[in-house]
Design an enzyme around this catalytic site. Structure first.
Site, PDB file in Angstrom:
ATOM      1  N   GLY A 143      34.763  45.360  35.562  1.00  0.00           N
ATOM      2  CA  GLY A 143      35.846  44.820  36.376  1.00  0.00           C
ATOM      3  C   GLY A 143      35.340  44.147  37.627  1.00  0.00           C
ATOM      4  O   GLY A 143      34.143  44.160  37.940  1.00  0.00           O
ATOM      5  N   GLY A 145      36.350  43.604  41.860  1.00  0.00           N
ATOM      6  CA  GLY A 145      37.154  44.042  42.991  1.00  0.00           C
ATOM      7  C   GLY A 145      36.999  43.120  44.175  1.00  0.00           C
ATOM      8  O   GLY A 145      36.339  42.072  44.094  1.00  0.00           O
ATOM      9  N   GLY A 148      33.151  43.115  45.105  1.00  0.00           N
ATOM     10  CA  GLY A 148      32.061  42.867  44.168  1.00  0.00           C
ATOM     11  C   GLY A 148      32.463  43.072  42.720  1.00  0.00           C
ATOM     12  O   GLY A 148      33.644  43.158  42.375  1.00  0.00           O
ATOM     13  N   LYS A 165      27.565  48.699  40.684  1.00  0.00           N
ATOM     14  CA  LYS A 165      28.394  47.823  41.510  1.00  0.00           C
ATOM     15  C   LYS A 165      27.515  46.846  42.278  1.00  0.00           C
ATOM     16  O   LYS A 165      26.615  47.258  43.017  1.00  0.00           O
ATOM     17  CB  LYS A 165      29.229  48.658  42.482  1.00  0.00           C
ATOM     18  N   ASP A 270      42.363  52.136  50.272  1.00  0.00           N
ATOM     19  CA  ASP A 270      42.752  51.298  49.129  1.00  0.00           C
ATOM     20  C   ASP A 270      43.063  52.142  47.889  1.00  0.00           C
ATOM     21  O   ASP A 270      42.564  51.862  46.790  1.00  0.00           O
ATOM     22  CB  ASP A 270      41.648  50.290  48.810  1.00  0.00           C
TER      23      ASP A 270
END
Length: 393
Positions: A143, A145, A148, A165, A270
């Site tokens: 995925g 974000g 990153g 990540k 978040d």
């Protein structure tokens, strides 16, 4: 017959010369026989040793002066023993062995040290990117974000599943914290290092395994719970919404996780369905919180003006600031809303158009959502009050 002076010899003289030549030849032959006879008569039982010694001394004697050869030959004894050797000769023969014995430990120490030194040099020259690639294998992308990209992967040593990540420096990574040496490091790294130091084994957040700082990006290697999906995917797998009973189980764990972060003075900022994982275990489901890219440390009473997360609380527009506790409660309400409602939460729809909460939910559930999403932050329940809410029992 002539002699060497060219004088002619008479018959008598020729007879004398011939006799002398004959005697010389006979004498040489007899001398050879006598020589062999004398050698055969040497009183030595071990003939092989004598021959070997003779060869050795012949080789040695070739390099010595005649007097020295005679002196050494005089000392030969055939009593089934090797000839005695002078002290100088013994020392001379043993000296290379002694020197080798003295030098061997030093050479061995050097040999032992060299691989370590070379290994250290290799480590010094191995850059962060090469170190990462040597230890981990990166696979498909999971995925993207705000800070990153996240990829699947595994640790080569034991094939442990990890999440990798990549945070490009162009994303303006926050460098607000210092490590033990005083060097500035990414805030996300500092937060996760603190969580690793003070958290229990079964805490809800995922752990940081490694991190690498490159010129153009920062790489984080994170724990990857398996099998697990984020709440958004979990909702979709369940047909677009969850039953209230199942949503309650998830909220209980999520509230406990938020309280744990609050006690450690960590503000996630978040929390949303994409950043909450549902890990399937033998005894049920387990909530895991991921993506601390917008997180920070806070003290009670701290206020913030620039919002870093996804779901912006109303006070950012009304009061133009927000605080850790009330905004976290607001985001918890959004997660519950998305789990039990057929449509996702929309700030404008909810506050300006009065978006309704479906009546099929229990009254306690509806009250819980309203208490989280109240427009006035002072009217919202605290995290501790959410944990003790009637609906959570």
């Amino acid at each position: 017959m002539g002699n060497r002076f060219g004088k002619r010899l008479n018959s008598v003289e020729e007879d004398v010369v011939s006799e002398a030549v004959k005697r010389k030849a006979t004498g040489d032959h007899e001398n050879q026989k006598e020589k062999h006879r004398r050698l055969d008569s040497i009183p030595c039982d071990n003939e092989l040793d004598v021959v070997s010694e003779a060869v050795k001394r012949k080789s040695t004697g070739d390099h010595e002066n005649p007097p020295e050869k005679r002196r050494r030959l005089d000392t030969i004894h055939c009593d089934n023993e090797m000839p005695s050797t002078s002290q100088d000769t013994v020392e001379s023969r043993n000296e290379p062995e002694a020197v080798l014995t003295q030098r061997s430990p030093k050479r061995k120490a050097i040999a032992d040290d060299e691989p370590g030194e070379m290994k250290t040099k290799r480590k010094r020259t191995l850059g962060p990117s090469a170190m990462f690639k040597a230890k981990y294998k990166q696979l498909e992308e999971l995925g993207e974000g705000g800070f990153g990209f996240v990829f699947a992967g595994y640790r080569k040593a034991d094939y442990l599943d990890v999440a990798i990540k990549h945070m490009p420096r162009a994303k303006e990574i926050l460098y607000n914290e210092e490590d033990n040496t005083g060097k500035l490091i990414p805030t996300e790294v500092a937060v996760m290092l603190k969580l690793a130091a003070v958290s229990e084994r079964h805490s809800a957040h995922v752990g940081l395994l490694d991190w690498y700082e490159l010129e153009d990006e920062v790489i984080l290697v994170l724990e990857r719970p398996m099998p697990a999906v984020d709440v958004l995917q979990y909702i979709n797998n369940k047909g677009g919404r969850l039953k209230e009973k199942e949503a309650k189980i998830i909220m209980r764990q999520l509230v406990d996780a938020a309280i744990d972060l609050q006690e450690k003075h960590i503000f996630h900022r978040d929390i949303k369905v994409e950043n909450v994982l549902i890990q399937t275990c033998l005894d049920g489901i387990r909530v895991r919180i991921i993506d601390f890219g917008a997180s920070c440390f806070f003290n009670e009473g701290d206020t913030y003006e620039y919002f870093m997360g996804t779901h912006v609380p109303p006070e950012c527009f009304i009061l133009e600031y927000y605080m850790a506790g009330p905004s976290t409660v607001f985001q918890m309400g959004v997660v519950l809303f998305d789990m039990v409602q057929p449509t996702s939460f929309k700030w404008d729809l909810f506050y300006k158009e009065g978006q309704r909460i479906e009546g099929r939910l229990s009254k306690n559930c509806r009250n819980f959502i309203k208490a989280c999403l109240h427009e006035d932050p002072d009217q919202r329940l605290t995290l501790e009050q959410l944990r003790d809410h009637l609906w959570m029992r």
